[in-house]
Design a protein around this motif. Structure first.
Motif, short mmCIF file in Angstrom:
data_model
loop_
_atom_site.label_atom_id
_atom_site.label_comp_id
_atom_site.label_asym_id
_atom_site.label_seq_id
_atom_site.Cartn_x
_atom_site.Cartn_y
_atom_site.Cartn_z
N TYR A 233 9.36 32.87 54.65
CA TYR A 233 10.53 32.60 55.50
C TYR A 233 11.04 33.86 56.20
CZ TYR A 233 13.07 34.05 51.23
OH TYR A 233 13.54 34.73 50.12
N GLU A 234 10.13 34.80 56.47
CA GLU A 234 10.44 36.03 57.21
C GLU A 234 11.50 36.86 56.48
OE1 GLU A 234 9.47 35.10 61.79
OE2 GLU A 234 11.23 34.04 61.04
N ASN B 168 14.65 33.35 57.57
CA ASN B 168 14.72 32.29 58.57
C ASN B 168 15.09 30.96 57.92
OD1 ASN B 168 14.23 30.37 60.61
ND2 ASN B 168 12.72 31.70 61.57
N TYR C 178 13.44 27.65 59.56
CA TYR C 178 12.00 27.56 59.25
C TYR C 178 11.80 27.11 57.80
CZ TYR C 178 7.14 28.79 58.51
OH TYR C 178 5.80 28.74 58.19
N ARG D 196 12.42 23.42 57.54
CA ARG D 196 11.32 22.60 58.08
C ARG D 196 10.14 22.56 57.12
NH1 ARG D 196 13.03 25.22 62.93
NH2 ARG D 196 11.33 26.75 62.81
N ARG D 197 9.81 23.70 56.54
CA ARG D 197 8.68 23.73 55.59
C ARG D 197 9.01 22.93 54.33
NH1 ARG D 197 4.81 27.53 55.33
NH2 ARG D 197 4.12 26.12 53.66
#
Length: 416
Positions: free
Chosen positions: A130-131, A197, A200, A203-204
């Motif tokens: 997730y950055e 993030n 993101y 969503r994952r």
């Protein structure tokens, strides 16, 4: 047991995930076309248990009044005829004592620290990058600001939080990208905090949930909760009613109206915030550690090859329109610290409404209605508290004892 989760922001998605891990049958209803489309979409991305704190704190009323006419104010108040706004403000004002600030901050940090451990566990288990950028740096422009922050540092000491107080040279040694010409009085480094993030990750995790049998229904705006016999009997959507054994309300700012419709009043109010996202053009001039400008309360977050600049708090304007003066403030702060990091004119802007409670901590768990549970009111720290909140609500629904003390995190706090 069939559970309906209302809302698919980061809070609703993680709630569905933990409910399913307990073996429950889960349906998620979301009014938008996908997950993380509102407050979770382009937030600051900060996961900072050490930093989380209520906005209600000593000196905040004076700060709001002093900045009332400033167009670049970090916190702006726009008076309206909305009675809910004034009720919220009265409660907020009462929470601004040092005693209440310390109590509320401790409650938020307890939840956020638990949540961070669960976030790391879920990300590792499912291979979600997730950055993540480790560490968090508070930056103070003036000696006066630095001195005013001392009570907050004392709270960190009392809570046993790891941090370092830095002079300007130490700040620049830790983060060489900081502009040499930018006046800097000092900083506070929180090594255990991080950023990442949020959208993101949501969503994952939604993909993980779907693969495990969770159903997501998008475009399903819940317009009301039908109550019968002290329970929720069904919820109404544009496609008809949906029934379940239990319901979790995680609908952000829309939660207050839905609760009011079934006789439960909570002081939840939308507070607007803005962000800008820009591609890094010169890596050597871009920050590696996410930072908070304490003068303007603007966060500058590293998300891979992008920077996210987030901030301002606007109370009283429910219209989600971009305010040019707020966007200029974000850009001015980013360029103050990292002038050569990006092509700032190419920034993409966003505005969202944070679901704020006047005390700061969210509301989790049961309600006077036997099968209705809350996961609401996380304000600007939803990403930091999401996994912990979702796990707690799932535990309660499954009849399990949560791993942390829920004192001050339930509706009971309004009854004492």
């Amino acid at each position: 047991m069939h559970v309906v989760v209302i809302g698919a922001g980061i809070i609703g998605v993680v709630t569905a995930y933990y409910l399913r891990r307990h073996g429950l049958d889960v349906t998620v209803l979301e009014r938008n076309a996908g997950v993380a489309q509102e407050a979770s979409f382009a937030n600051a991305g900060v996961v900072a248990p050490s930093y989380v704190a209520p906005w209600a704190r000593p000196g905040m009323p004076r700060k709001i009044l002093a900045q009332l006419l400033r167009r670049d104010a970090a916190v702006s108040f726009r008076p309206t005829a909305d009675a809910a706004q004034w009720r919220w403000l009265r409660r907020f004002w009462r929470e601004c004592s040092l005693e209440r600030f310390v109590r509320n901050k401790a409650r938020m940090q307890r939840l956020a620290a638990y949540s961070r451990s669960l976030l790391h566990e879920a990300a590792l288990h499912h291979g979600i990058d997730y950055e993540r950028a480790p560490g968090y740096l508070q930056l103070f422009r003036t000696a006066e600001e630095f001195e005013r922050h001392e009570p907050a540092r004392q709270v960190l000491r009392d809570l046993g939080v790891s941090f370092r107080v830095l002079d300007p040279a130490q700040c620049r040694a830790l983060e060489p990208a900081l502009a040499e010409a930018a006046p800097l009085a000092g900083g506070v480094h929180l090594p255990d905090d991080e950023s990442g993030n949020c959208a993101y990750f949501a969503r994952r995790l939604k993909e993980v949930c779907e693969a495990d049998g969770v159903r997501f229904r998008f475009g399903a705006a819940v317009s009301g909760l039908a109550v019968a016999g002290g329970r929720i009997e069904r919820v109404q959507t544009p496609e008809g009613s949906v029934s379940a054994d239990a319901y979790v309300l995680a609908a952000g700012c829309a939660s207050a109206e839905l609760l009011a419709g079934c006789g439960i009043e909570v002081p939840l109010y939308p507070v607007k915030g803005y962000s800008a996202t820009v591609l890094i053009s010169r890596l050597e001039h871009a920050p590696m550690i996410s930072a908070m400008d304490e003068s303007y309360k603007v966060a500058i977050t590293r998300l891979g090859k992008r920077l996210r600049i987030s901030g301002t708090a606007e109370l009283g304007d429910r219209h989600l329109s971009l305010r040019p003066s707020a966007l200029r403030t974000l850009m001015r702060v980013a360029q103050y610290w990292y002038p050569a990091a990006a092509a700032w004119g190419s920034a993409q802007y966003w505005v969202g409404a944070r679901p704020m409670l006047p005390e700061g901590p969210p509301l989790l768990g049961g309600t006077p209605l036997a099968n209705l549970y809350l996961n609401i009111g996380h304000g600007s720290t939803g990403w930091a508290m999401a996994c912990g909140s979702g796990q707690i609500v799932a535990d309660l629904l499954a009849g399990r004892l949560p791993a942390i003390d829920l004192d001050g995190l339930t509706l009971q706090r309004y009854r004492t």
